[in-house]
Structures are given as C-alpha cells and as structure tokens.
Design a protein around this motif. Structure first.
Motif, PDB file in Angstrom:
ATOM      1  N   TRP A   1       3.687  10.294  -9.273  1.00 55.83           N
ATOM      2  CA  TRP A   1       3.417  10.163 -10.742  1.00 55.83           C
ATOM      3  C   TRP A   1       2.273  11.425 -10.977  1.00 55.83           C
ATOM      4  CZ3 TRP A   1      -2.058   9.937 -12.401  1.00 55.83           C
ATOM      5  CH2 TRP A   1      -2.052  10.147 -13.906  1.00 55.83           C
ATOM      6  N   PHE A   2       1.225  11.622  -9.928  1.00 59.24           N
ATOM      7  CA  PHE A   2       0.470  12.539 -10.037  1.00 59.24           C
ATOM      8  C   PHE A   2       0.878  14.142  -9.679  1.00 59.24           C
ATOM      9  CE2 PHE A   2      -2.981  15.369  -8.197  1.00 59.24           C
ATOM     10  CZ  PHE A   2      -3.855  15.558  -9.223  1.00 59.24           C
ATOM     11  N   LEU A   3       1.915  14.012  -8.637  1.00 59.21           N
ATOM     12  CA  LEU A   3       2.735  15.345  -8.493  1.00 59.21           C
ATOM     13  C   LEU A   3       3.469  15.706  -9.542  1.00 59.21           C
ATOM     14  CD1 LEU A   3       3.297  17.283  -6.463  1.00 59.21           C
ATOM     15  CD2 LEU A   3       5.208  15.946  -5.817  1.00 59.21           C
ATOM     16  N   GLY A   4       4.077  14.920 -10.203  1.00 59.29           N
ATOM     17  CA  GLY A   4       4.978  15.074 -11.535  1.00 59.29           C
ATOM     18  C   GLY A   4       4.029  15.553 -12.765  1.00 59.29           C
ATOM     19  N   LEU A   5       2.802  14.762 -12.953  1.00 61.97           N
ATOM     20  CA  LEU A   5       1.915  15.331 -13.918  1.00 61.97           C
ATOM     21  C   LEU A   5       1.519  16.876 -13.710  1.00 61.97           C
ATOM     22  CD1 LEU A   5       0.282  14.234 -16.627  1.00 61.97           C
ATOM     23  CD2 LEU A   5      -1.479  13.606 -15.015  1.00 61.97           C
ATOM     24  N   ALA A   6       0.993  17.136 -12.343  1.00 61.46           N
ATOM     25  CA  ALA A   6       0.619  18.387 -12.207  1.00 61.46           C
ATOM     26  C   ALA A   6       1.691  19.587 -12.459  1.00 61.46           C
ATOM     27  CB  ALA A   6       0.062  18.481 -10.723  1.00 61.46           C
ATOM     28  N   VAL A   7       2.942  19.081 -12.042  1.00 59.74           N
ATOM     29  CA  VAL A   7       3.895  20.210 -12.281  1.00 59.74           C
ATOM     30  C   VAL A   7       4.186  20.335 -13.548  1.00 59.74           C
ATOM     31  CG1 VAL A   7       6.431  20.654 -11.944  1.00 59.74           C
ATOM     32  CG2 VAL A   7       5.087  19.758 -10.049  1.00 59.74           C
TER      33      VAL A   7
ATOM     34  N   VAL B   1       0.884  -1.033  -0.017  1.00 59.74           N
ATOM     35  CA  VAL B   1       0.096   0.105   0.015  1.00 59.74           C
ATOM     36  C   VAL B   1       1.001   1.239   0.007  1.00 59.74           C
ATOM     37  CG1 VAL B   1      -1.550   1.487   1.287  1.00 59.74           C
ATOM     38  CG2 VAL B   1      -2.015  -1.341   1.133  1.00 59.74           C
ATOM     39  N   ALA B   2       1.902   1.365   0.900  1.00 58.20           N
ATOM     40  CA  ALA B   2       2.881   2.403   0.882  1.00 58.20           C
ATOM     41  C   ALA B   2       3.499   2.780  -0.616  1.00 58.20           C
ATOM     42  CB  ALA B   2       3.890   2.201   2.044  1.00 58.20           C
ATOM     43  N   VAL B   3       3.895   1.698  -1.034  1.00 61.50           N
ATOM     44  CA  VAL B   3       4.755   1.675  -2.471  1.00 61.50           C
ATOM     45  C   VAL B   3       3.717   2.160  -3.280  1.00 61.50           C
ATOM     46  CG1 VAL B   3       5.734   0.407  -4.166  1.00 61.50           C
ATOM     47  CG2 VAL B   3       6.377   0.046  -1.757  1.00 61.50           C
ATOM     48  N   LEU B   4       2.454   1.687  -3.419  1.00 64.61           N
ATOM     49  CA  LEU B   4       1.466   2.230  -4.411  1.00 64.61           C
ATOM     50  C   LEU B   4       1.273   3.637  -4.453  1.00 64.61           C
ATOM     51  CD1 LEU B   4      -0.673  -1.191  -4.886  1.00 64.61           C
ATOM     52  CD2 LEU B   4       1.012  -0.121  -6.441  1.00 64.61           C
ATOM     53  N   VAL B   5       0.818   3.975  -2.964  1.00 64.76           N
ATOM     54  CA  VAL B   5       0.573   5.668  -2.704  1.00 64.76           C
ATOM     55  C   VAL B   5       1.878   6.484  -2.985  1.00 64.76           C
ATOM     56  CG1 VAL B   5       0.429   7.144  -0.903  1.00 64.76           C
ATOM     57  CG2 VAL B   5      -1.237   5.067  -0.879  1.00 64.76           C
ATOM     58  N   ALA B   6       3.201   5.800  -2.933  1.00 61.71           N
ATOM     59  CA  ALA B   6       4.329   6.657  -3.243  1.00 61.71           C
ATOM     60  C   ALA B   6       4.342   6.822  -4.806  1.00 61.71           C
ATOM     61  CB  ALA B   6       5.531   6.064  -2.747  1.00 61.71           C
ATOM     62  N   LEU B   7       4.043   5.622  -5.436  1.00 64.47           N
ATOM     63  CA  LEU B   7       4.193   5.768  -6.880  1.00 64.47           C
ATOM     64  C   LEU B   7       3.012   6.645  -7.569  1.00 64.47           C
ATOM     65  CD1 LEU B   7       5.055   2.065  -7.615  1.00 64.47           C
ATOM     66  CD2 LEU B   7       6.607   4.072  -7.984  1.00 64.47           C
ATOM     67  N   VAL B   8       1.761   6.206  -7.137  1.00 67.44           N
ATOM     68  CA  VAL B   8       0.702   6.903  -7.708  1.00 67.44           C
ATOM     69  C   VAL B   8       0.705   8.634  -7.308  1.00 67.44           C
ATOM     70  CG1 VAL B   8      -1.793   7.290  -7.855  1.00 67.44           C
ATOM     71  CG2 VAL B   8      -0.600   5.056  -7.880  1.00 67.44           C
ATOM     72  N   GLY B   9       1.353   8.833  -6.323  1.00 66.92           N
ATOM     73  CA  GLY B   9       1.629  10.091  -5.652  1.00 66.92           C
ATOM     74  C   GLY B   9       2.554  10.715  -6.339  1.00 66.92           C
TER      75      GLY B   9
END
Length: 125
Positions: A95-101, A85-93
């Motif tokens: 990815w989303f942060l990079g996409l937003a930037v 769960v922690a790994v998936l949250v870190a990966l998706v988070g």
C-alpha cells in the motif's frame, strides 16, 4: 445481452488459453480483460453495442465477484493467522509503495503541466 456475454466470455477463454500456452504468471481473466480492452479500442463500438449494454447490466452486481475472495480468506484463516505479521507487512508495504509511486507520478505530471501552462515571459498578453 447474449452477444455481449459471449464477447466477455470469449475474451476470458482466449486469455486463459494464452496463459496456458505461454505459462505467463498472470490470471487468464486478466489477460482476457486486456484483450477485451484492445478489441474495444481498435473497433471503437458505439455506446449501445451489446458489450456496453451487458457491461452496464453486470456492473451493479460487481460485489458478487468478491464472494470467492471472502471464502478464500475464511478457508485459509489458519494460514493467515500463522503468518499474520508477514501478511500485514506485505499489505502495508505494498500500500505504501503504491501510494509513493502515485504521489511521485502526480508530482512529476503536475510539474510538467505547470511548465507547459506557464505564460511565456517574452510574449505580450
């Protein structure tokens, strides 16, 4: 090709030495790549230089560099399973942060380009 490979390995070695000497939390090869970029920008070698020829020869085999990462995933499968769960949250988070930037930067740069490219209303065409 030997000269080009020596340049690549020398930059990697210097990058590792810099990391070891300073304790910067960045991999040595990454520092070496930045150093190589600086050297190439400053020296501006021609396209047929040994470094370019070596890079052109090595680049098609880039997928081989992902083998250690795959081995690491298999070797640490138990740890990954325990913290899935922690790994998936870190990966998706991340990815989303990079996409937003990237989206925000593209929007701001697009606005700047539209303002610069806009015709001057006081000027006759």
């Amino acid at each position: 090709m030997l000269t080009g490979m020596l340049w690549l390995l020398a930059c990697q070695l210097v990058g590792q030495l810099v990391v070891d000497a300073t304790g910067v939390p960045v991999p040595g090869p990454v520092v070496g790549m930045v150093l190589l970029l600086v050297v190439l920008v400053v020296r501006d070698p021609p396209d047929d230089s040994p470094v370019h020829r070596t890079a052109d020869a090595v680049l098609p085999h880039l997928q081989l560099l992902f083998v250690p990462a795959g081995v690491g995933i298999v070797a640490y499968a138990g740890v990954l399973r325990d913290d899935l769960v922690a790994v998936l949250v870190a990966l998706v988070g991340s990815w989303f942060l990079g996409l937003a930037v990237v989206g925000l930067l593209a929007d701001r740069l697009g606005r700047r380009t539209r303002v610069v490219d806009a015709p001057d209303p006081g000027r006759a065409p």
